[in-house]
Design an enzyme around this catalytic site. Structure first.
Site, short mmCIF file in Angstrom:
data_model
loop_
_atom_site.label_atom_id
_atom_site.label_comp_id
_atom_site.label_asym_id
_atom_site.label_seq_id
_atom_site.Cartn_x
_atom_site.Cartn_y
_atom_site.Cartn_z
N GLY B 42 15.46 -16.83 28.53
CA GLY B 42 15.97 -16.43 27.22
C GLY B 42 17.45 -16.74 27.15
O GLY B 42 17.95 -17.57 27.91
N LEU B 43 18.16 -16.05 26.26
CA LEU B 43 19.59 -16.36 26.11
C LEU B 43 20.32 -16.21 27.44
O LEU B 43 21.10 -17.07 27.83
CB LEU B 43 20.21 -15.45 25.06
CG LEU B 43 19.83 -15.78 23.63
CD1 LEU B 43 20.48 -14.79 22.68
CD2 LEU B 43 20.25 -17.19 23.28
N ALA B 44 20.07 -15.11 28.14
CA ALA B 44 20.80 -14.88 29.39
C ALA B 44 20.36 -15.88 30.46
O ALA B 44 21.19 -16.52 31.10
CB ALA B 44 20.58 -13.44 29.86
N GLY B 45 19.07 -16.03 30.64
CA GLY B 45 18.57 -16.89 31.71
C GLY B 45 18.89 -18.36 31.48
O GLY B 45 19.36 -19.05 32.39
N ARG B 330 21.37 2.22 14.39
CA ARG B 330 19.91 2.20 14.43
C ARG B 330 19.27 3.52 14.81
O ARG B 330 18.32 3.95 14.18
CB ARG B 330 19.48 1.14 15.44
CG ARG B 330 19.79 -0.24 14.94
CD ARG B 330 19.46 -1.29 15.95
NE ARG B 330 19.64 -2.60 15.34
CZ ARG B 330 19.48 -3.75 15.97
NH1 ARG B 330 19.15 -3.76 17.24
NH2 ARG B 330 19.65 -4.88 15.34
N HIS B 401 12.09 -1.41 19.94
CA HIS B 401 12.67 -2.72 19.71
C HIS B 401 13.41 -3.25 20.93
O HIS B 401 13.26 -4.39 21.32
CB HIS B 401 13.62 -2.63 18.53
CG HIS B 401 14.35 -3.88 18.23
ND1 HIS B 401 13.69 -5.07 18.00
CD2 HIS B 401 15.68 -4.16 18.13
CE1 HIS B 401 14.59 -6.01 17.76
NE2 HIS B 401 15.79 -5.50 17.86
N GLU B 425 19.05 -8.17 28.71
CA GLU B 425 18.37 -6.89 28.45
C GLU B 425 17.83 -6.27 29.73
O GLU B 425 17.62 -5.07 29.80
CB GLU B 425 17.23 -7.10 27.43
CG GLU B 425 16.65 -5.80 26.90
CD GLU B 425 15.53 -6.01 25.87
OE1 GLU B 425 15.34 -7.16 25.44
OE2 GLU B 425 14.87 -5.03 25.52
N ARG B 435 22.14 0.46 21.31
CA ARG B 435 22.77 -0.83 21.11
C ARG B 435 23.02 -1.06 19.62
O ARG B 435 22.17 -0.75 18.80
CB ARG B 435 21.88 -1.95 21.64
CG ARG B 435 22.43 -3.34 21.41
CD ARG B 435 21.56 -4.39 22.05
NE ARG B 435 20.26 -4.52 21.42
CZ ARG B 435 20.04 -5.15 20.26
NH1 ARG B 435 21.03 -5.69 19.60
NH2 ARG B 435 18.82 -5.21 19.76
N LEU B 441 22.37 -10.48 21.47
CA LEU B 441 22.59 -11.91 21.65
C LEU B 441 23.94 -12.12 22.33
O LEU B 441 24.09 -12.93 23.24
CB LEU B 441 22.57 -12.61 20.28
CG LEU B 441 21.30 -12.42 19.46
CD1 LEU B 441 21.38 -13.21 18.16
CD2 LEU B 441 20.09 -12.87 20.25
#
Lengths: 257, 637, 236
Positions: B42-45, B330, B401, B425, B435, B441
């Site tokens: 994902g974004l981090a990986g 949230r 979520h 995450e 969060r 992101l």
């Protein structure tokens, strides 16, 4: 409602495969198509039969994992919709639904409805990027980008790489997918720097993967869940034409390190 | 276990710069001698794998999806925060830092959050250079929108597909490195165990999801970027495949698990329509910029929304939180929706929903403007519900979520197992108990692009570990363990499907450990979960064999882990006798129903340590020390 | 240069360029040829003068003929290569197949084109080489002589057409079917060549679509009107 499904079952890549008929009972119109298959699979498993293998992940139409041809149309034929977002309210009680995997030499079937789409990844690996390393990049606002350019780039970049364009094309051509990436980057100043190299490298890779050729039938655009326009294929042709005229292709893609 | 967060000394604003200087470097020519495993793309990986490969490390990247581009970061809609202050509206690194700390209800580590705010600006530059088509103004400069929990416009976006575009940017960078041979990519490959050699993380056991082959991979460090555990609730906005297996099995190998009870319930999801539901779909929080949330004032009001006159509508967010209004954070918005529904004022057939109404905005701005801003979200809503939200208000309800908890990491993002780095995450570090929107992101990319590439080298230099030997007994044993587990799952041949267990677990979690938790409900959950787990191992039905593409077997392994993990989540929730952020214990609330923190007793990170099968985990505490900010009661009124 | 040729003849897009560019020239030829032929309705004088004019361009006649033949060969070569690749790209067919928006013309380009190719060979044998493929009585080129207003003897195209189309009814039918296929081919080709050459744009796409349809209709009506008129006895 009750439905009759004819589903492609194929044990593995070397199996020949066949259509098998199943009954889907008590389907609720609010179910998504994949939830309907979940229900069928639960029943199959209760009976001790192996469930139908199909790819899905996000189930909200963005990851591009789900992939099946429903009654001859990829993703089920609802405009701008992946099959995970296609709901059963669009079917009628008693309908016969034929479900097949994507069919293309470049997308071999792994099992049932699951195909191997790594050819798409290899096309991107060949040149579908901007060669910048992490760090040392200029401020985000250093180069203004006309809003219309950014919008067009975004229209192209919306592609989710699901492969429906290939599945729908009578020639199993990947042109819309490649066009989306080439156009996305060619419409932004950051991507223009290596546009020629990119177009040639991606087209070469596309050809070597065994996809067919574009005959401009427009089927890809019609089934694309993100409604990526056929105009991008024209842009790809243009990019490629200019690229081979300029002949700036280097021996090997440089970069890294 | 001693938790050393390794927070650098010095003033907050200079910690990261000072630390970067203090970190040991690996000589460019030596980098190619180090192998790194990255799990998750994902974004981090993806950003970590690409950045490490660019530096010269040899990277092996793994994902369970058929392509790294499909990781669930792709589904993030609204945007990414960055303290650019392009809007000249008073934003700054400090303000983003403060908003994030406050949004997290003062349960995040101060130094990490400040660093996050600092590098946020670099992320935007990086993404623009990669060709991410962010929204632009007519002048050609980057556009911003506002998001929950902030009073400035600092969210960058690409229509309603920001996560997709950022992920494609990272995926492209990763693809470039794969093409260059610096990253070896293993798609459709699932990590099933972590291998420790001499106490250090030196490899993983994976299953090829097409052939079923179980094999090991060795490296000098292992990076987990495998996302959150929201699917423990069965219904969540996560992708169907999201799972906690990597982090859970690492936990069982000795990595501490921090704050598992911090789960975020997103306020704007499409309500559940029936039992068949397989997942929930989020409607971006950005909709709350122009949509007004309301419920009928009268209980059990079954009239169509258009028939309910203005003075019989309760715009409860605007009423309760006048300064933030519909953009309240949230956790607060979710709880307010639950209160309205618990009060019998919910809408829709199930009574579990409230309205998100665009009527006023359409009147003010015109339908076209709304369509331009949120067109794809409205389309998505119509596809799922069959309703046109330009004409009737959307129905929304909270859903699981994001999970703020995760494996404990120090300032270098290294877990309690040396050589095990955890990003995005999957770690716990930056969001505290809640969060803020558009921060996930930011965190994923910050970790992958701008933190790990600096800190991992220091581990290689100071760790001084020998090259792992892939034939070492530790690897063989790990493979044998995984194979035994797989065999066991396939041999039970009981009467219940994996899905039925997962659904039941999800039901317990949502009812007993969802938006509001009590001591009683948690104790009940802690009784029912082990019983369900026991039944699972006696009565689950997994068909087929290991040596094939077997989705049922994959799923069974993940649910088996959720059945263990859920107990830890509830244990953590039960021990935390306070309410903070996403963790709301009904016993601990103020008179007007707000979360009541207990800073005297719970201003710490709860890091749980595995003790072995059937033994209660040990709680370790990392005290949260705030040098810069003053812990206050969150108020969005 | 070597690279350019390699890219043109080996890559999929290169072959599409060859196909589109050759198609574009052939398209112009087909339209011009049709306009020229319609002069038959102006009587023997006009069409024969036109024929003599073309025949008189001695320096150009053969180069043009060679170019056209080369283009047809390139067009056919690229089409057959691309078609073979297309067939190979989907080894297992769908059990159920819904071509959605793909028009009939777009799906039959190769088959239709091949028939047109055969027709061209026939047509050249028939009216250029004056071979007796029409089962008729083309005895010698002297049979078709016309004396123009300057008293020169020139080729009597008018009579040749009358004879060619009135001997056997099926010749005329074949011509009509063939030009039908040709116009179908052009109806897709005229749009597709712009796309393949990268010249398509949203702003003038509707105009291109109308233009392609109009030209296709014009070609069909124009070309088939001649054998039809002869069959029905309007031209004698």
């Amino acid at each position: 409602m009750n439905l009759t499904l004819k589903v492609w079952r194929q044990k593995n890549a070397s199996d020949t495969g066949r259509l098998v008929t199943y009954e889907a009972k008590n389907i609720i119109p609010d179910m998504s198509f994949l939830e309907m298959l979940d229900v069928v699979n639960e029943e199959l498993m209760q009976k001790g039969e192996e469930p139908i293998a199909f790819d899905s992940d996000c189930r909200e139409g963005i990851c591009g994992t789900c992939s099946m041809v429903v009654n001859g149309t990829p993703h089920g034929g609802m405009k701008g919709t992946t099959v995970c977002q296609c709901h059963m309210r669009h079917f009628k009680d008693g309908d016969v639904i034929i479900i097949e995997p994507w069919r293309a030499r470049a997308f071999p079937v792994l099992r049932d409805l699951v195909t191997d789409r790594s050819s798409f990844d290899r096309i991107i690996q060949a040149g579908g990027f901007v060669s910048v390393n992490t760090g040392g990049t200029p401020d985000g606002n250093a180069i203004p980008v006309p809003k219309t350019d950014a919008d067009v780039a975004m229209d192209a970049a919306a592609c989710i790489g699901c492969g429906a364009c290939v599945a729908a094309c009578k020639n199993a051509s990947a042109m819309l997918f490649v066009a989306a990436k080439v156009s996305h980057l060619a419409n932004l100043p950051q991507g223009r720097v290596e546009r020629e190299r990119r177009a040639i490298a991606m087209i070469n890779q596309m050809d070597s993967e065994g996809f067919g050729n574009c005959t401009v039938t427009g089927s890809c655009e019609a089934v694309c869940p993100k409604e990526v326009s056929l105009d991008f294929i024209a842009q790809l042709n243009r990019e490629y034409g200019k690229a081979i005229l300029k002949n700036r292709m280097e021996r090997k893609l440089a970069g890294g390190g | 276990m001693k938790l050393d967060a390794k927070i650098p000394s010095g003033p907050l604003a200079q910690k990261w710069d000072k630390h970067k200087f203090d970190l040991k470097l690996v000589n460019p020519a030596n980098k190619r001698k180090y192998d790194v495993i990255v799990v998750g793309t994902g974004l981090a990986g993806a950003s970590a794998a690409a950045s490490l490969a660019e530096l010269g490390y040899n990277v092996q990247a793994f994902c369970y999806q058929d392509s790294p581009r499909r990781a669930h970061s792709i589904a993030a809609q609204g945007g990414i925060n960055a303290a650019k202050n392009y809007q000249n509206d008073g934003d700054s690194v400090y303000r983003l830092f403060y908003d994030t700390i406050k949004g997290g209800d003062f349960r995040a580590r101060e130094a990490n959050v400040y660093r996050l705010a600092q590098v946020s600006v670099n992320i935007i530059d990086q993404c623009v250079a990669q060709g991410v088509p962010f929204a632009r103004e007519y002048g050609g400069l980057l556009a911003n929108r506002s998001f929950g929990g902030a009073q400035v416009s600092r969210t960058f976006y690409a229509r309603g597909q920001t996560g997709q575009q950022l992920l494609l940017g990272a995926y492209q960078a990763l693809s470039r490195q794969i093409g260059l041979g610096k990253v070896k990519m293993f798609p459709r490959t699932e990590m099933l165990d972590l291998v420790l050699v001499n106490g250090h993380a030196k490899g993983i056991v994976v299953r090829n999801m097409v052939t079923g082959k179980i094999s090991t991979h060795a490296a000098d460090a292992v990076v987990l970027a495998t996302g959150g555990y929201g699917n423990a609730f069965f219904l969540s906005t996560n992708a169907k495949g999201c799972n906690a297996t990597s982090i859970w099995r690492s936990y069982k190998k000795g990595a501490a698990f921090a704050n598992p009870c911090y789960t975020q319930i997103h306020p704007t999801c499409i309500p559940v329509s029936g039992d068949h539901q397989s997942k929930l779909t989020l409607m971006s929080e950005s909709l709350r910029n122009d949509g007004r949330v309301w419920a009928p004032k009268k209980k059990g009001d079954k009239r169509a929304p258009g028939d309910i006159p203005e003075d019989e509508r309760d715009y409860y967010l605007e009423r309760k939180y006048p300064s933030y209004g519909n953009l309240a954070p949230r956790d607060i918005s979710s709880r307010a929706a639950k209160e309205a529904c618990d009060d019998g004022r919910g809408v829709g057939e199930t009574g579990l929903g409230v309205y998100l109404d665009f009527g006023d905005s359409i009147k003010r701005l015109g339908e076209n403007t709304i369509r331009e801003r949120y067109g794809n979200l409205f389309d998505m809503y119509e596809k799922i519900t069959g309703e046109n939200a330009y004409k009737v208000p959307m129905r929304i309800y909270p859903a699981v979520h994001y999970t703020m908890g995760g494996l404990w990491v120090d300032y270098n993002l290294m877990g309690t197992i040396p050589g095990l780095f955890v990003l995005g995450e999957a770690n716990f570090s930056d969001h505290g108990a809640n969060r803020l929107g558009a921060s996930a992101l930011m965190q994923g990319l910050a970790d992958g692009y701008f933190v790990l590439p600096y800190t991992i080298g220091d581990y290689f230099v100071t760790g001084k570990q020998p090259k792992p030997n892939p034939t070492a007994p530790e690897f063989t044993k790990a493979v044998n363990d995984v194979e035994a587990l797989t065999k066991k799952l396939l041999s039970i041949q009981g009467n219940r499907t994996v899905t039925s267990f997962h659904k039941e677990l999800g039901h317990i979690m949502w009812e007993k450990c969802g938006m509001a938790r009590t001591e009683k409900s948690l104790k009940e959950a802690l009784q029912r979960i082990p019983a369900l787990r026991e039944e699972f191992w006696k009565n689950v039905k997994v068909l087929g064999v290991n040596e094939e593409l077997n989705q049922n077997l994959e799923y069974a392994g993940r649910v088996a882990d959720f059945l263990e993990f859920a107990e830890l989540l509830c244990t953590d929730a039960l021990h935390r006798n306070e309410s903070c952020g996403g963790h709301f214990r009904s016993e601990y609330q103020t008179e007007d129903g707000e979360a009541k923190r207990d800073d005297d007793n719970f201003a710490y990170v709860a890091a749980w340590e595995y003790q072995g099968q059937g033994k209660p985990p040990v709680l370790n505490k990392e005290p949260l020390v705030y040098e810069e900010v003053h812990m206050s009661t969150r108020s969005y009124k | 240069m070597i690279n350019l040729l390699k890219n043109l003849f080996c890559s999929s897009l290169g072959k599409k360029f060859i196909m589109a560019a050759s198609g574009c020239v052939l398209f112009l030829f087909v339209v011009g040829h049709c306009v020229g032929n319609l002069q038959v309705f102006l009587g023997p004088e006009a069409i024969n003068r036109y024929g003599a004019f073309l025949q008189g361009l001695e320096e150009l006649l053969w180069p043009v003929r060679i170019t056209l033949v080369t283009l047809v060969i390139l067009h056919f070569w690229s089409a057959s290569r691309l078609t073979l690749e297309n067939r190979a790209a989907r080894p297992v067919a769908y059990a159920e197949w819904n071509p959605t928006v793909a028009s009939y013309a777009s799906r039959t380009m190769f088959v239709g084109g091949s028939v047109i190719g055969c027709f061209i060979v026939y047509h050249i044998l028939h009216y250029t080489a004056l071979v007796n493929v029409g089962g008729g009585n083309f005895t010698s080129s002297a049979q078709f002589e016309w004396t123009n207003e300057h008293g020169e003897k020139i080729h009597d195209i008018y009579k040749m057409l009358i004879v060619g189309f009135s001997v056997k009814w099926w010749v005329s039918i074949f011509y009509i079917v063939a030009v039908g296929l040709l116009s179908l081919h052009v109806s897709h080709g005229a749009k597709a060549m712009l796309q393949s050459l990268g010249l398509k744009s949203k702003s003038y796409d509707p105009a291109v679509r109308c233009f392609a349809a109009a030209v296709a209709a014009f070609l069909f009506v124009g070309y088939s009107s001649i054998p039809l008129a002869i069959m029905l006895g309007f031209l004698k």
